[in-house]
Design an enzyme around this catalytic site. Structure first.
Site, PDB file in Angstrom:
ATOM      1  N   ASP A   1     -37.533 -46.035  -8.643  1.00  0.00           N
ATOM      2  CA  ASP A   1     -36.119 -45.803  -8.435  1.00  0.00           C
ATOM      3  C   ASP A   1     -35.867 -45.676  -6.930  1.00  0.00           C
ATOM      4  OD1 ASP A   1     -33.459 -45.292  -9.259  1.00  0.00           O
ATOM      5  OD2 ASP A   1     -33.775 -43.143  -9.006  1.00  0.00           O
TER       6      ASP A   1
ATOM      7  N   ASP B   1     -32.587 -44.056  -5.153  1.00  0.00           N
ATOM      8  CA  ASP B   1     -31.983 -42.780  -4.758  1.00  0.00           C
ATOM      9  C   ASP B   1     -32.751 -41.610  -5.364  1.00  0.00           C
ATOM     10  OD1 ASP B   1     -29.611 -43.626  -3.208  1.00  0.00           O
ATOM     11  OD2 ASP B   1     -29.086 -44.622  -5.093  1.00  0.00           O
TER      12      ASP B   1
ATOM     13  N   LYS C   1     -30.784 -48.430 -16.959  1.00  0.00           N
ATOM     14  CA  LYS C   1     -31.603 -47.296 -17.406  1.00  0.00           C
ATOM     15  C   LYS C   1     -30.730 -46.268 -18.123  1.00  0.00           C
ATOM     16  CE  LYS C   1     -32.759 -46.477 -13.186  1.00  0.00           C
ATOM     17  NZ  LYS C   1     -33.233 -45.775 -12.004  1.00  0.00           N
TER      18      LYS C   1
ATOM     19  N   ASP D   1     -36.795 -39.855 -10.316  1.00  0.00           N
ATOM     20  CA  ASP D   1     -36.481 -38.442 -10.099  1.00  0.00           C
ATOM     21  C   ASP D   1     -35.692 -37.851 -11.258  1.00  0.00           C
ATOM     22  OD1 ASP D   1     -34.149 -39.999  -9.363  1.00  0.00           O
ATOM     23  OD2 ASP D   1     -33.327 -38.173  -8.479  1.00  0.00           O
TER      24      ASP D   1
END
EC number: 3.1.3.5
Length: 259
Positions: free
Chosen positions: A13, A15, A184, A209
């Site tokens: 990912d 961010d 996602k 995250d």
């Protein structure tokens, strides 16, 4: 339990893993550098459909992260791939930015508000009531409802913003029709991404995250999963979910030596 295969390809990912509010996370540059030197297939993923891969490549480059355009995979690209597979050469009414409209143009889609095959909802900073009203009427008239991602809020310097999932809920309430989410945690985004780089889930890993998008998508796509604690999730948060990542680490810097 059968032993996992060595990791030959990586999905990460963006961010919260590589960058945070426009600043690279310590270790991100070393991780990308190690990936590129290794020659292993990799993708940087984002559920944000606003930007094209070229936009994101330039944005990352300004932060010192050298990621080629072909190694960037967005929910807009996953949505376009899905529509191209389902109904090649179709038509769509689109609410979104250049990342989404460019992806649809690139697969030969015609963007129109006249009896479109699909209403496609993506991320934008300027959701208009007029556009949402048109989307509702087109869906009620028979257009199929597609959404790039289910994220209900997005980050900004002033605080959370309503995002695609929140607007999708409004349209669903007005039409009674649930959208199909291409991004996602739909494992479709992982699988189409893996196919794009010629990788296999059994020898791939997903870094994220968030438990509810990144880890869940990686898990359902059959990959090893690594949760980093530099984004939205704490160690305590992980205990609230019925599934677990393969491993939890403090940051992307802890994964450099695994490449």
């Amino acid at each position: 339990m059968a032993e996992r295969k060595p990791i030959e390809s990586w999905l990460t990912d963006m961010d919260g893993v590589l960058i945070h509010e426009g600043t690279p996370i310590p270790g991100a540059d070393a991780f990308i550098k190690r990936l590129r030197e290794s020659g292993k297939p990799f993708l940087v993923l984002t559920n944000n459909s606003i930007y094209t891969p070229r936009d994101l490549q330039a944005r990352l480059s300004r932060m010192g992260l050298d990621v080629p355009v072909e190694n960037i995979w967005t929910s807009a690209l996953a949505t376009a791939k899905f529509l191209d597979d389902q109904r090649p050469g179709g038509t769509a009414y689109v609410i979104g930015e250049a990342g989404l409209t460019t992806a649809l143009h690139d697969i030969g889609y015609i963007l129109t508000d006249h009896q479109p095959d699909y209403v496609v909802l993506g991320e934008t900073r300027t959701y208009s009531f007029e556009a949402m009203t048109k989307a509702v009427r087109l869906i009620n008239a028979g257009a199929r409802f597609i959404c790039t991602n289910p994220d209900e809020t997005g980050p900004s310097t002033e605080g959370p913003l309503p995002a695609t999932g929140a607007v999708a809920a409004l349209i669903t309430k007005a039409t009674g029709k649930q959208p199909y989410f291409a991004g996602k945690p739909n494992p479709l985004m992982m699988r189409t991404g893996l196919n794009a780089i010629g990788a296999h889930s059994e020898s791939s890993a997903m870094i994220g995250d968030r438990m509810d998008t990144d880890v869940l998508a990686g898990l359902e796509a059959g990959m090893q999963t690594f949760l980093v604690l530099t984004g939205l999730t704490s160690v305590e948060d992980t205990e609230k979910f019925p599934y677990r990542p393969t491993k939890t680490v403090n940051s992307i810097a802890d994964l450099v030596d695994l490449v």
